[in-house]
Each structure stands twice: as C-alpha cells, then as structure tokens.
Design an enzyme around this catalytic site. Structure first.
Site, short mmCIF file in Angstrom:
data_model
loop_
_atom_site.label_atom_id
_atom_site.label_comp_id
_atom_site.label_asym_id
_atom_site.label_seq_id
_atom_site.Cartn_x
_atom_site.Cartn_y
_atom_site.Cartn_z
N SER A 152 -2.09 -51.02 -37.85
CA SER A 152 -2.95 -50.03 -38.50
C SER A 152 -2.53 -48.63 -38.11
O SER A 152 -1.96 -48.40 -37.03
CB SER A 152 -4.40 -50.25 -38.05
OG SER A 152 -5.24 -49.18 -38.45
N TYR A 165 -9.67 -50.88 -31.13
CA TYR A 165 -8.94 -51.30 -32.32
C TYR A 165 -7.52 -50.74 -32.30
O TYR A 165 -6.54 -51.45 -32.58
CB TYR A 165 -9.71 -50.80 -33.54
CG TYR A 165 -9.18 -51.21 -34.89
CD1 TYR A 165 -9.38 -52.50 -35.39
CD2 TYR A 165 -8.52 -50.29 -35.70
CE1 TYR A 165 -8.93 -52.86 -36.65
CE2 TYR A 165 -8.07 -50.64 -36.96
CZ TYR A 165 -8.27 -51.92 -37.43
OH TYR A 165 -7.82 -52.27 -38.68
N LYS A 169 -4.02 -52.81 -32.19
CA LYS A 169 -3.08 -52.70 -33.30
C LYS A 169 -1.71 -52.21 -32.85
O LYS A 169 -0.68 -52.61 -33.40
CB LYS A 169 -3.66 -51.76 -34.37
CG LYS A 169 -4.85 -52.35 -35.14
CD LYS A 169 -4.49 -53.69 -35.78
CE LYS A 169 -5.52 -54.12 -36.80
NZ LYS A 169 -5.21 -55.46 -37.37
#
Length: 301
Positions: A152, A165, A169
């Site tokens: 991401s 997150y 990622k």
C-alpha cells in the site's frame, strides 16, 4: 498475446468482496480455477462468515468457471495448510497466490493499543507469510509459481493514523524482495501490488474519492500481469483509476565521510547524500555494503 490462465490454479485471499473479489473473477474469466478465500469478518477483523466466499464462487460458476470457497483465517497456519491441501486434492496443483486479505484498525500511534498494532501485523504480514509458506514447496516442486503481496501507499509513503497498517504493508515489500531472490531458480516470481480503489477499506474517505473512477476492477489488470506466465519479478506495481506506475526502493550515490568530524560532514553534505542523480535500484541487500566499501577503497587510494 492474450493473457490466459487455462490449467492454472489460483488462491486469492480476502476474495469475498472488494479487490479480492475482482481479482478472483478476473482470473476465472481467463480460465483459472480459483480458491476463493475469505474469513468473512468485519473490516476490523471481528466476526466471520463463509457466505462472502460462497457468493463469489457462485458468480464464478455461473459464468462457467471452476471455484471453491474457503473461510480460513490467514492467521491460522493449520487452516491455511488445509486450504492448500484441498486445492491440491481437487486440482492437483497451485500456481498462483494472491495475498490480498487485510483488516484496518486505524488510530494515531499515541492512541493505538498495542494489541491493535499487533493484530494488523498478524493479518497482513503474517497472514501473507502463512499462505506463502503453505504453497512454497508445491511451487518449488512444480518449478513454477506466481505470488503477489498486496502492499500500500500507506507503507511505501506513510499515511496519518495508519502506523500499524503502514508497517505491515512495508514489511510485505521486504518479504517480496527476499522471496523473489530465493524463488528465482524455481521460476517462482514474487511481486507487490499497491492498489488505490474504493472498497470498504477506504470507505471512511467518503466524498473525497471519485468512487466511479476508483472501481476495484480497474486494479485487477495489473494483478493479472503480475501472476501471468510472462510476469516480472521483484516489482512494486501501483495501480488505481486506470493508472499504473512502478515504485522503487533506491540508493543514492551518497558521500564518504570518516574521522572525528564525520557527523558534521554528514550534516553539512546532506544535500549530496540525498541527491537522486545516478541513484540505483539494488539487485540485493548486499549492494548497499558494496557501494559503501567501494567508497572506502577509493578514499584509501
């Protein structure tokens, strides 16, 4: 040349909706047999239901394709192994793995509980590790495999409120870099996909997004290339709204600085250190050390 997957077997995690569903449908349309994996939980990972995966399987079968539903959590290695064994029992091989399953537990780092940080890492990073480990020997024995990690922009470039997150990622990028090297001799190609799409993972952005332009199906063409027979390896493909770009982890030429005033040299010559002119994309982690040793050798004459 038309990209086809006739005779190929694909596992797509998190395929009960959003990007994963589009990936699964796109693969099936082009001939792949698909394991539709989805735990069926809420966006934060709570709950669980086999229904989302079963509904996608029904869609694939309605178009004349072959698919099987699997509700395993990617965090449960035994369940993931059983999923792979079921695919092998039914179809005899596994050619493609799309690590797409994910959750969100967004908060600023100051307010985030460590359990929420750990859980997001467990699903995104360890979930991909579990699934990849479960197919790795099969792909080695076949001398063929295509694996995609879903990274991401939050990991590549950062995003407010997504430290957990983003860490997960970017961890997937590091995993991809090494596995692509280790898998090369057995034609296992490993890549990353960094998607931008309007799914339930991005629904909080609401009116700020052009939802029609950011349909998930605009990302899947890039995914199909990354898992095709002619796929690259060690690529980070960014995709969204019909746009496709490549991201790179690069190394600048930098400087050589030793001695008592080395800290001051680093500070004073920061612009030189960060100058991207003639920067390189290293073929392995050893390149950094070799670059630095070359500077040292030159300095010593």
């Amino acid at each position: 040349m038309t990209i086809r997957f006739d005779g190929r077997v694909a596992i797509v995690t998190g395929a009960g909706g959003g990007l994963g569903r589009q990936h699964a449908l796109a693969l099936a349309r082009r001939g792949a047999k698909v394991v539709v994996n989805d735990f069926g939980g809420a966006r934060d990972g709570t709950g669980g239901s086999a229904t989302p995966a079963e509904e996608v399987v029904a869609e694939i079968e309605a178009m004349g394709g072959e698919a099987m539903a699997n509700p395993a959590s990617v965090t449960d290695f035994a369940s993931v192994q059983a999923m792979v064994e079921a695919a092998l029992e039914r179809w005899g091989r596994v050619d493609i793995l799309v690590n797409n399953a994910g959750v969100l537990r967004d908060k600023t780092f100051a307010k985030m509980e460590l359990d929420d940080f750990r859980f997001v890492l467990e699903v995104h990073l360890m979930g991909a590790v579990n699934c990849t480990k479960a197919v790795w020997e099969t792909m080695r024995n076949q001398n063929y495999g295509r694996i995609v990690m879903t990274t991401s922009s939050s990991g590549l470039y950062g995003n407010f409120g997504q430290s957990n997150y983003g860490a997960a990622k970017m961890g997937l990028v590091g995993l991809m870099q090494t596995l692509s090297i280790e898998g090369a001799k057995n034609d296992i190609r490993v890549n990353c996909l960094a998607p931008t799409a309007a799914t339930r993972m991005t629904e909080d952005l609401g009116a700020r997004l052009d939802l029609d332009a950011l349909r998930p199906e605009f990302v899947s063409p890039g995914l199909l290339h990354l898992v095709s027979e002619t796929a690259p390896t060690r690529a980070i493909l960014c995709a969204g709204a019909g746009g496709f770009e490549a991201a790179h982890v690069t190394l600048t030429q930098g400087i050589y600085a030793v001695g008592d005033d080395a800290p001051e040299q680093v500070a004073a010559r920061w612009d030189e250190i960060t100058d991207r002119t003639d920067s390189i994309v290293p073929e392995s982690g050893a390149a950094q050390g070799m670059t630095e040793m070359t500077k040292a050798m030159k300095a010593k004459g």
